[in-house]
Design an enzyme around this catalytic site. Sequence first.
Site, mmCIF file in Angstrom:
data_model
loop_
_atom_site.group_PDB
_atom_site.id
_atom_site.type_symbol
_atom_site.label_atom_id
_atom_site.label_comp_id
_atom_site.label_asym_id
_atom_site.label_seq_id
_atom_site.Cartn_x
_atom_site.Cartn_y
_atom_site.Cartn_z
ATOM 1 N N ASP A 639 2.875 0.590 4.716
ATOM 2 C CA ASP A 639 3.099 1.937 4.197
ATOM 3 C C ASP A 639 2.458 2.045 2.817
ATOM 4 O O ASP A 639 2.944 1.484 1.848
ATOM 5 C CB ASP A 639 4.604 2.226 4.118
ATOM 6 C CG ASP A 639 4.889 3.688 3.803
ATOM 7 O OD1 ASP A 639 3.951 4.405 3.389
ATOM 8 O OD2 ASP A 639 6.049 4.121 3.978
ATOM 9 N N HIS A 674 3.522 4.696 7.141
ATOM 10 C CA HIS A 674 4.539 5.687 6.790
ATOM 11 C C HIS A 674 5.102 6.393 8.024
ATOM 12 O O HIS A 674 6.120 7.061 7.937
ATOM 13 C CB HIS A 674 3.941 6.706 5.819
ATOM 14 C CG HIS A 674 4.948 7.485 5.051
ATOM 15 N ND1 HIS A 674 5.887 6.890 4.236
ATOM 16 C CD2 HIS A 674 5.184 8.818 4.970
ATOM 17 C CE1 HIS A 674 6.645 7.824 3.679
ATOM 18 N NE2 HIS A 674 6.246 8.995 4.108
#
Length: 705
Positions: A639, A674
């Site tokens: 992420d 993400h």
Amino acid sequence: MKKIFIAMCIAATLASCNQENKQTVVVTYPETKKVDTVDTYFGTEVKDPYRWLEDDRSDETAAWVQAQNEVTFGYLEKIPFRDQIKNKLEDRWNYEKIGAPFTEGGYTYYMKNDGLQNQYVVYRRDKDGNEEVFLDPNKFSEDGTTSLAGLQFTRDGKTAAYAISEGGSDWRKVIIMDVASKTILGDTLVDIKFSGISWKGNEGFYYSSYDKPTGSELSAMTDQHKLYWHQLGTPQSEDKVVFGLDKKRRYINGYVTEDDKYLVITAANSTYGNELYIKDLTNPNGKIVTLVDNFDNDCYVIDNEGDKLFIVTDKDAPNSKIVTADATNPAAPWVDFIPETENVLSPSTGSGYFFAHYMKDAISQVKQYDYQGNLVREVELPGVGSAGGFGGKKEDPLLYYSFTNYITPGTTYSYEPKEGKTEVYEKSKAKFNADDYESEQVFYTSKDGTKVPMIISYKKGTQRNGKNPTILYGYGGFNASMTPGFSVTNAVWMENGGIYAVANIRGGGEYGKKWHEAGIQMQKQNVFDDFISAAEYLVDEGYTSSDYLAIKGGSNGGLLVGACMTQRPDLFKVALPAVGVMDMLRYHTFTAGAGWGYDYGTAEQSKEMFEYLLGYSPVHNVKEGVEYPATLITTGDHDDRVVPAHSFKFASELQEKQSGTNPVLIRIEVNAGHGAGKPLSKTIEENADIQAFTLYNMGVKPSGK
């Protein structure tokens, strides 16, 4: 820097769902060392003992991730109905899904997933009806973690450029393809981030990116965006910077109008407010012309007719409006075209019309206008929910839109704009009977008296006895609106006897700029108060009780969960923060995090802002001797939007200080980012674990078949 190593070995217990024969799962957390890092803000020292976990390239961090995952998955494997939930999710997800078609050149394209494919496949159909696979992202990587992140065609449809994301990263590669032969043209473009792809004729395209940062590409700050021009047939090393050298901006986007006349450039330093520029591409000596020279408002060019520009803006219109401007006379006042109304506007164009998407209490309304600003009609939608689409080229005879709500699987409709005729194009094949469920919208009162909408969905016949397992979901930031939409995951939750509630709290965009700004910076506590009040409403009205209430949110919503569980740990049984922004003193030092300053403020901004952030920052508000809810933190090791260190540090604080028997676990998805592009197999596994963990800690068995 002196290092202090503190071993941590805490046992947490959990009662199993078998209340007659209680069993105990003992959780022994991995050792997490502490260091003596201290930062000073306006004379106040703040300890950061888990700073070392910010180094995503270190062997120590990798070993910590592995150790935490071993504990987490060891715990999850002991939940007796975990596989039952996973199997049900797989079954309910296993149906053919087809997206709306679009025409490029001599082909009609559409996205399709046969059922359990990790990524959607791009198909095409020629004028004779012959179909074939155009792009199959499932073949990009063996494990399905490389996804299609964008696809744009030249005006004639002969050439395409598509972007791919590897491991969920925001860094992209762009590949150019000859459409007829499906052969790759030239070299792959690399290191592209936060970018569209906008062709100018068949010559080339515009894209945006940052210089590759020194240090970790997943966490190092990226601060200066640039707009590039790529000439087809030339190497990327020869690409020219069009904008962003002399003016340092954090976010820059460039796109070409449909008639190839203008390059439109938006430039910003934060997630709200942008400058606006144009360049006449028909003039070889044309210069970049400024339309807006400040960051006071959002604005962008949605279309043009020659030199007449149609601009969407919230300047003097908190709910947004469309104005016209003269490209040859940038100083001339803008003229209202579709004026502001009491509802929030999000427009689109297609088939020679404007479609004004309005949101009334988070519910869609759509009105059709011609290019003289005359109302043609209000589009009759299939029901109460969310409509998306109504976009296309000026010459498209048909447009398409989708309609959904929390208990209505998404169905695609065709729309003939001249007569306003709607027909079902692709009815959802989801294994879900909407007649067995209901959604209701309520308006509850927040701490300061503000009325806030919430939609509550559940199986018909559900009793308000305070014992229903309930997930309360929220976001509350960045002007993002939580509109009703069907989810297989939520459908399975409701099928298993759960209630799913979504609160449209401040900080979002449901009621325009004023609603957003009521939840930013020194007003951020309003967001948490709204969410806590939503939970209290659900309890007071008998939908659930604290023993059966979970809160869930991702990204900014992960911050929401982290703040609320530390402020009111007594109110929730389970907390599910995903990819959350948890360290509010340092978030702006990672990747493009500094761009979130409009919503959050920064610790360096002022003494008052620092103290305000410190007052709710989840990492800094975990206290000794408090029993926090059973917590399952989820994040991805790739992420690079909200770096996983936020979650790592929050988990470490909770595991060290948790009192009582509620477990604190962190589930770290490897080779994931993400959330965008995550393969379906990983999505199913993660959601099965979340639901199993939630029900298990509530002492509830899934009730569905």
